[in-house]
Design a protein around this motif. Structure first.
Motif, mmCIF file in Angstrom:
data_model
loop_
_atom_site.group_PDB
_atom_site.id
_atom_site.type_symbol
_atom_site.label_atom_id
_atom_site.label_comp_id
_atom_site.label_asym_id
_atom_site.label_seq_id
_atom_site.Cartn_x
_atom_site.Cartn_y
_atom_site.Cartn_z
ATOM 1 N N THR A 97 -21.675 70.234 -55.656
ATOM 2 C CA THR A 97 -21.183 68.958 -55.731
ATOM 3 C C THR A 97 -21.776 67.788 -56.528
ATOM 4 O O THR A 97 -21.388 67.019 -57.370
ATOM 5 N N LYS A 98 -23.082 67.847 -56.107
ATOM 6 C CA LYS A 98 -24.076 66.812 -56.755
ATOM 7 C C LYS A 98 -23.998 67.211 -58.624
ATOM 8 O O LYS A 98 -24.009 66.237 -59.109
ATOM 9 N N ILE A 99 -24.004 68.396 -58.813
ATOM 10 C CA ILE A 99 -24.114 68.859 -60.306
ATOM 11 C C ILE A 99 -22.697 68.342 -60.800
ATOM 12 O O ILE A 99 -22.644 67.906 -61.995
ATOM 13 N N LEU A 100 -21.480 68.678 -60.140
ATOM 14 C CA LEU A 100 -20.390 68.355 -60.807
ATOM 15 C C LEU A 100 -20.114 66.831 -61.092
ATOM 16 O O LEU A 100 -19.642 66.423 -61.599
ATOM 17 N N ARG A 101 -20.930 65.946 -59.990
ATOM 18 C CA ARG A 101 -20.703 64.660 -59.970
ATOM 19 C C ARG A 101 -21.652 63.948 -61.167
ATOM 20 O O ARG A 101 -21.360 63.018 -61.771
ATOM 21 N N SER A 102 -22.614 64.748 -61.573
ATOM 22 C CA SER A 102 -23.615 64.394 -62.705
ATOM 23 C C SER A 102 -22.938 64.691 -64.092
ATOM 24 O O SER A 102 -23.706 64.359 -65.222
ATOM 25 N N MET A 103 -21.826 65.526 -64.195
ATOM 26 C CA MET A 103 -21.423 65.847 -65.372
ATOM 27 C C MET A 103 -20.821 64.804 -66.400
ATOM 28 O O MET A 103 -20.518 64.844 -67.608
ATOM 29 N N GLY A 104 -20.797 63.650 -65.642
ATOM 30 C CA GLY A 104 -20.291 62.360 -66.643
ATOM 31 C C GLY A 104 -21.369 62.032 -67.755
ATOM 32 O O GLY A 104 -20.803 61.469 -68.931
ATOM 33 N N GLY A 105 -22.514 62.400 -67.609
ATOM 34 C CA GLY A 105 -23.679 62.216 -68.606
ATOM 35 C C GLY A 105 -23.480 63.302 -69.752
ATOM 36 O O GLY A 105 -24.312 63.108 -70.724
ATOM 37 N N LEU A 106 -22.888 64.268 -69.585
ATOM 38 C CA LEU A 106 -22.907 65.449 -70.616
ATOM 39 C C LEU A 106 -21.592 65.033 -71.793
ATOM 40 O O LEU A 106 -20.667 64.340 -71.648
ATOM 41 N N SER A 107 -21.769 65.658 -72.773
ATOM 42 C CA SER A 107 -20.930 65.558 -73.954
ATOM 43 C C SER A 107 -19.680 66.487 -73.410
ATOM 44 O O SER A 107 -19.681 67.547 -72.844
ATOM 45 N N PRO A 108 -18.259 66.040 -74.208
ATOM 46 C CA PRO A 108 -17.058 66.759 -73.878
ATOM 47 C C PRO A 108 -17.395 68.335 -74.130
ATOM 48 O O PRO A 108 -16.625 69.030 -73.456
ATOM 49 N N GLU A 109 -18.114 68.628 -75.247
ATOM 50 C CA GLU A 109 -18.270 70.151 -75.300
ATOM 51 C C GLU A 109 -18.926 70.852 -74.191
ATOM 52 O O GLU A 109 -18.775 71.964 -73.842
ATOM 53 N N GLU A 110 -19.892 70.078 -73.453
ATOM 54 C CA GLU A 110 -20.798 70.889 -72.658
ATOM 55 C C GLU A 110 -19.933 70.715 -71.325
ATOM 56 O O GLU A 110 -20.329 71.696 -70.447
ATOM 57 N N ARG A 111 -19.280 69.841 -71.148
ATOM 58 C CA ARG A 111 -18.772 69.862 -69.624
ATOM 59 C C ARG A 111 -17.949 71.157 -69.257
ATOM 60 O O ARG A 111 -18.083 71.621 -68.133
ATOM 61 N N PRO A 112 -17.174 71.743 -69.938
ATOM 62 C CA PRO A 112 -16.569 72.707 -69.610
ATOM 63 C C PRO A 112 -17.285 74.115 -69.378
ATOM 64 O O PRO A 112 -17.178 74.918 -68.465
ATOM 65 N N LEU A 113 -18.489 74.126 -70.145
ATOM 66 C CA LEU A 113 -19.374 75.151 -69.940
ATOM 67 C C LEU A 113 -20.167 75.082 -68.430
ATOM 68 O O LEU A 113 -20.465 76.133 -67.919
ATOM 69 N N VAL A 114 -20.484 74.031 -68.205
ATOM 70 C CA VAL A 114 -21.287 73.751 -67.012
ATOM 71 C C VAL A 114 -20.371 74.018 -65.990
ATOM 72 O O VAL A 114 -20.572 74.568 -64.997
#
Length: 340
Positions: free
Chosen positions: A40-57
């Motif tokens: 859950t901590k990782i999912l909440r930190s996805m705001g700093g990723l680019s739109p292309e990286e978010r689906p992959l993560v």
């Protein structure tokens, strides 16, 4: 992010190897997969990723969560089976051991004696009649030739509900109700509880049992009464019992008598229980008073009869050699077990 996810999986796999029970497994699940867990901590930190990286993560996180959930579910089954095996080992039943018997109840001595007495009278052709324990004053007193001012009312120590209703002091009211509802010949007994305002001691109780009997037919005499009662006590106590009749007075019989039997302790020799007389009072009896027959609608010029009554408690005490009436009502299992 990939390295972080792999590190979480590695940490999880190390901890899962050392789990001992279901409680520890649940704590581990919450730690990694709960609302505040590592993923859950990782999912909440996805705001700093680019739109292309978010689906992959997101895909990597979901795959890792599914992998951990499968391992948790698999380990749950292992822990459950382990607990079942442990329980079976600890709860092994040795079928060669003797079983534990449940304690069996027995009849109360009062009921043993009552059934014996009822059977004796049934064999002699009597019927068993019952009536209310809360009784009208008329049936308890007046119909038995005991008017309002009769001194016997004071001797009975009656529990009054109101001026016209009492707790019956004897089972004689059942006899009157039987006379009203049946035509002669009548041959009946009426067992049941009665109530008197007595102090509790070794020989008295405010609640006790009585059995009263009545015979009405043409040509009934005192000889019939004497023969019936002697036959009864011999069947109850044995052929060696001796009896004697003493003149007495009861408002509802004339003539009246009391019957004594040889003492159950000294068998007629004389002792403290019978006060040296060798005999103990068993019951009261007499020929039915003509006035009682008239109140029941029976012509005393045509019919005659006899009546008798006794305390079941006294008969029980004499039969089993009990010297204190309170033992019959205190529910002491040490006493009652003797009668199984």
């Amino acid at each position: 992010m990939r390295e972080q996810i792999e590190a979480i999986k590695k940490s999880f796999n190390e901890k899962i190897e050392n789990l001992k029970n279901g409680e520890e497994l649940e704590k581990l699940r919450v730690e990694y997969l709960g609302k505040k867990g590592e993923f859950t901590k990782i999912l909440r930190s996805m705001g700093g990723l680019s739109p292309e990286e978010r689906p992959l993560v997101g895909k990597l996180v979901n795959e890792a969560k599914e992998e951990l959930e499968e391992k948790i579910q698999s380990l749950k089954e292992v822990i459950r089976e382990r607990a079942t095996e442990e329980k079976l080992r600890n709860e092994v039943i040795d079928i060669t051991l003797p079983g534990v018997k449940s304690p069996m109840g027995g009849k109360h001595p009062l009921m043993i004696t009552m059934e014996k007495i009822e059977n004796i009278f049934l064999e002699m052709g009597f019927t068993i009649e019952e009536g209310p324990e809360v009784e009208l004053d008329y049936y308890n007193f007046e119909s038995l030739n005991i008017p309002k001012d009769h001194p016997a009312r004071g001797e009975q120590d009656t529990f009054y509900i109101d001026d016209n209703v009492v707790l019956r002091t004897q089972t004689s009211p059942v006899q009157i109700r039987t006379i009203e509802n049946q035509k002669p010949p009548i041959k009946m007994i009426s067992p049941g509880k009665v109530y008197r305002s007595d102090d509790v001691d070794a020989t008295h109780s405010p609640i006790f049992y009585q059995i009263e009997g009545l015979v009405i037919d043409k040509g009934i005499t005192f000889a019939d009464l004497k023969g019936t009662l002697e036959q009864f006590v011999k069947k109850l106590y044995g052929d060696d019992i001796k009896t004697k009749f003493r003149p007495h007075h009861f408002p509802f019989t004339e003539p009246s008598a009391e019957m004594d039997g040889t003492c159950f302790v000294c068998h007629g020799e004389g002792c403290k229980v019978c006060k040296g007389e060798g005999f103990i009072e068993l019951l009261g009896c007499g020929m039915v008073h003509p006035e009682v027959l008239k109140k029941g609608g029976i012509d005393p010029e045509v019919y005659s009869g006899f009546a008798f009554g006794f305390g079941l408690d006294r008969m029980t005490m004499q039969k089993f050699g009990i010297d204190d009436i309170r033992l019959l009502y205190e529910s002491d299992m040490r006493f009652l077990k003797q009668f199984k």
